[in-house]
Enzyme design. Sequence first.
Site, PDB file in Angstrom:
ATOM      1  CG  ASP A  45     -11.600 -15.132 -32.112  1.00 48.34           C
ATOM      2  OD1 ASP A  45     -10.942 -15.432 -33.153  1.00 48.34           O
ATOM      3  OD2 ASP A  45     -11.822 -14.259 -31.615  1.00 48.34           O
TER       4      ASP A  45
ATOM      5  CG  ASP B 282      -6.013 -12.503 -32.128  1.00 47.80           C
ATOM      6  OD1 ASP B 282      -5.154 -12.754 -31.509  1.00 47.80           O
ATOM      7  OD2 ASP B 282      -6.034 -12.806 -33.485  1.00 47.80           O
TER       8      ASP B 282
END
Length: 221
Positions: A7, A9
Site C-alpha cells: 500500500d 498512503d
Amino acid sequence: MNLALFDLDNTLLAGDSDYEWGQFIVDHGLVDRTEYEARNAEFYEQYKAGTMNIFEYLAFALGPLAKRPRAELEVLHEQFMRERVDGMWLPAAQALVDQHIAAGDMCAVVTATNAFVTGPIVRKLGVPHMVATTPAQEAGEFTGAPRGTPAFQAGKIERVENWLESMGLHWGSFERTWFYSDSRNDLPLLERVSDPVAVDPDPTLRAHAERHGWKILSLRG
C-alpha cells in the site's frame, strides 16, 4: 519467485497523497477552498472509518482533473511532489522496497489513490509495477470519471488478479506473497496473501493483526 505488494498512503508514505493533493489544489486556488476542503476532510474521515463510498469519492476527487489541460496538471504535480510528497518520504520504507527488489521479488504498489497522483511517487520509489485506481481519459485528457474497478477494499484483489493474469501469472505462481498496509480497508487483500504485514496500522487493523498473529511493523521509528 515471490510477490511483494505495498500500500502507498500512510504505509510507504508518512501521510496520504490523495488527501494532500486535495489540500494542494485548495492552497493554490484551483478549487473553492470552503467547499472542497470541508468535503476532502469529510471523505478522509469516512476512509479512516471504513465507510467511504468509493464512487462518490472519485466523482469528487477526479472532477478537478477534467477541468484543466493535462500539460498544466503535469506541471502542478511536479510542484506537488516538491511541496507535499518530499516531506512524507520515509527512509525505512525505501529500504524495505529496496530489500524486496534486491531479493528478486516481483514488486508492486497497490493503491486506491488514482494513478495520476501516485504514478510519479511510485516511480520515485523505484517500484516497477503499480496497481491503482484508473482515471478515465479521452485523447490524453481526464474525463473526471474512473475507468474499471477502483483499487479499493476487495477491488484491490480483483485488480491485482487482473494484473497478474495479464502477465500469465496467478497467486499460485509465487512461493510467498506479502502485502504491507496500514489500513482496515485493506483487510481483504491482507487476508489473501501468505504474509500479511500491518505497517503502523490503524486501531482496527492492529487489533485484527494481533488476533491473527500477523507481523506488525513500523517504518516511522
